[in-house]
Structures are given as C-alpha cells and as structure tokens.
Design an enzyme around this catalytic site. Sequence first.
Site, PDB file in Angstrom:
ATOM      1  N   ASP A 135       0.831  -1.202   0.000  1.00  0.00           N
ATOM      2  CA  ASP A 135       0.000   0.000   0.000  1.00  0.00           C
ATOM      3  C   ASP A 135       0.871   1.261   0.000  1.00  0.00           C
ATOM      4  OD1 ASP A 135      -3.100   0.862   0.871  1.00  0.00           O
ATOM      5  OD2 ASP A 135      -1.566   2.260   1.536  1.00  0.00           O
ATOM      6  N   ILE A 163      -5.291   1.832  -0.529  1.00  0.00           N
ATOM      7  CA  ILE A 163      -5.038   1.224  -1.830  1.00  0.00           C
ATOM      8  C   ILE A 163      -5.241  -0.283  -1.764  1.00  0.00           C
ATOM      9  CG2 ILE A 163      -3.298   0.862  -3.620  1.00  0.00           C
ATOM     10  CD1 ILE A 163      -2.237   3.626  -2.993  1.00  0.00           C
ATOM     11  N   ASP A 164      -4.811  -0.910  -0.671  1.00  0.00           N
ATOM     12  CA  ASP A 164      -5.092  -2.332  -0.491  1.00  0.00           C
ATOM     13  C   ASP A 164      -6.594  -2.598  -0.565  1.00  0.00           C
ATOM     14  OD1 ASP A 164      -2.647  -3.665  -0.239  1.00  0.00           O
ATOM     15  OD2 ASP A 164      -2.421  -3.059   1.841  1.00  0.00           O
ATOM     16  N   ILE A 165      -7.364  -1.779   0.128  1.00  0.00           N
ATOM     17  CA  ILE A 165      -8.808  -2.006   0.190  1.00  0.00           C
ATOM     18  C   ILE A 165      -9.476  -1.636  -1.134  1.00  0.00           C
ATOM     19  CG2 ILE A 165     -10.926  -1.375   1.380  1.00  0.00           C
ATOM     20  CD1 ILE A 165      -8.942  -3.176   2.959  1.00  0.00           C
ATOM     21  N   GLY A 168      -8.774  -4.413  -3.457  1.00  0.00           N
ATOM     22  CA  GLY A 168      -9.628  -5.548  -3.131  1.00  0.00           C
ATOM     23  C   GLY A 168     -11.064  -5.349  -3.576  1.00  0.00           C
TER      24      GLY A 168
END
Length: 392
Positions: A135, A163-165, A168
């Site tokens: 991230d 950014i990870d979320i 996802g």
Amino acid sequence: MTFPLEGVRVLDLGQIYNGPYAGFLLAMAGADVIKVEPPTGDKLRGPKGKTPMAFAMLNSNKRSIAIDLKSEGGQALFKSLVPQVDVVLENFAPGVMDKLGIGYKVLKSLHPQLIYASGSGYGLTGPSKDQLAMDHTIQAVSGMMSVTGFEDGPPLRAGGAPIDILGGTHLYAGIATAIARKALHGEGGLVEVSMLESMYFVFSSDFTAFHATGKLPERKGNRSPAGVVPYSVYPCSDGYIALIVVAEHHWERLCELIGRSDLLRDPDMSTRAGRLKREGELNDIIGAWTAKRTRQEAFDAMREARLPIAPVRDLDELRNDPHLIERGMVEWREHPDMGRIALANSPLRFPDAGMQDIRFFPELGEHTDAVLEELLGLDARAIEELRATEIC
C-alpha cells in the site's frame, strides 16, 4: 430471498489485506469462501490469543483449510479441489502461482469454466509487473503522495490502507462480473486487478485541474484541489470540524449563520474565484466562529443550516457510531480469545435478502476435515493419512 452469490464456492488464497478483503465481500454476498492457508497460517494471522484485529475483520464468514502448497502432495491436493469450486482468488506476486505449479493455465486445464482472479500491485503484464508492491509504495507511485500533505511540506501518505482495500474492492467487482459472464455465457476466465490502476480514477478532480491549467496540482493540505472555497478543517474548542461549500446557497447560509451577512455584499466574495483569492482571510473568519463553540455545537448549528459538514472523529468514535451500529455495519461481539471486539459487515447491501450474520474468523485449518470430506469425499482415515505426511 437468497443472497446473490449463494451457491458460489471460492478457494481464497488471499493474504494480508488486498485479497482477503475481496474474499470477505464474496463471503458476505453469500459465497462459500474457503480460505486456503499454509500450515503456518496467513502472514497476517497472529498466534492463538493474539489475533490482529485486521485479520479478524477481513476473514469473517470464511472457512479455513491448511495446505502446504510448497509440497508436491499439497499441490496435488489443491488441484483436486479446483474442479469443485467456481473461483480461485489469489494476490501473490506475479509468477508465484506458476512456480508452485498451480497457475492459471494449469488450473484452467483442470476446470475450463474456472474463474481465476489475481490481484497484484502492477498487474500480470508490463515492465513493472515484478516490482514489489505494498500500500505504501503504491501510494507513492500512483501519485497519491504527490497531492497529499501541506504545500510547504513533503509528500505524505494517506492514513489507513486505502489502496489495499480499493484494490480488493475492484478485485471483488471483477470476480462478480466474471460470475455474471459465466451465468450468461457459460464461460470462466482470468480476472486480474492492478492496485496501481485501481487508483487512477481517484484523481479525477486533480486531473481536471491539471488539464485546465497545465500545472501539476500542488499539495494543499485541507484545502480543495478544485479551488472550492470555503473548504477546510476548522478548530473547535474540543476538536475539529470539516466544512465544504459547494453551492452559492451554501455560501449564503454560512454567512448568515456566522453573523457575516456583510460578506455577501463584498464583490470579492460574490464569486468562487474571488473567495479563492482571499481564502486565508475567509478561513480565519470561519475558524474564529467555530473556535468559540464545541464540535457538537458547531456541527448542530451548521447541520441545521443544511451545510455540508461533519465532525472530525477518531476511530473509537467511528466504531461506536450509533448510525453504523443501528444499520448493522458495526457489531460488537465477545470473542473467546480477543475479548470484546467490533466487527464490520459488508458495505454492500442486499435488503431483500437481509443482513448476513457475522461469523468469527476461522481458526487455522478449522474446516480442513469438513472441506475435504465435502468436496472430495475423503473419509477420516484418508484425511489422517494426508495429515501424517504434513500436506495439510
């Protein structure tokens, strides 16, 4: 009514945040999500009794099986499971699944209608595909840090792991779209999502300003990237409040509320461009009004005036928000090891089907026996033989 993805079965090899969040959304939409972990567990999973809150949140409503995918026996066992599922989900670095002998081409040969979903930092192709991604680093390379922070300071990262979320979320959307294609056309296929590409549309306002002026956007702290004024965070006697004035009737209501109707007769203040020139002065005027009030008092007054306003809250306030609790987004539960914890439901709602009951994250390998019996028809003796070889 049923949940939209009831009947869909997923092998979730997601790790850390990105992949597991996509798997969580699938599970809360009704899919049977089987989390495939190494014998040591997901990298984010802590030892029993010390489970990180992030792991608990991201892995609700999943089942867990433990398989050693680095062993030939584990790879063979995984391959035998694939024809029994609809989706394989992973967010390893590009090439890892191929090195394990269970990449897309291999699995597709075993199950032609399989949906294979891959989340990565840069995508499965292109010159940067092998670049390590987290991230933090994608915040840098995506341009996010360049527009975050104050004008007289260095670039800053945004809080949390957005950014990870967001990656996802896009991965879930790709999987859901592929499920629709399979239902309509009988075709599976490859879904891939790049964290970097997931960020591009986030900067729509910044690109608008860049296109209009030819100048790269400056870091503006709490000021508007699009030149909207007032637009900032203002001090109260016990905290802060965030205000944005996006329409002229908001501006008129604000002036009346703070006792500065004279500003409406000021030629400089009658247009957005004029207010922008005197942004510092205007923010001082508004800040002087809010500073004399508590956060709640300022919020109540501005809400009554129908202004776009919100208190700046901390995470404890967020997890105890009566609105989120009443809507079932946040549910306080008593976990045998973790104690009292706040778990989140899915932001995706299917009101006709109701709300999913939140089930605690699974223990490592908790459902190995049940899944192998259910999907492969293995009996206790066969499972014990696999366990003896440390495959699972």
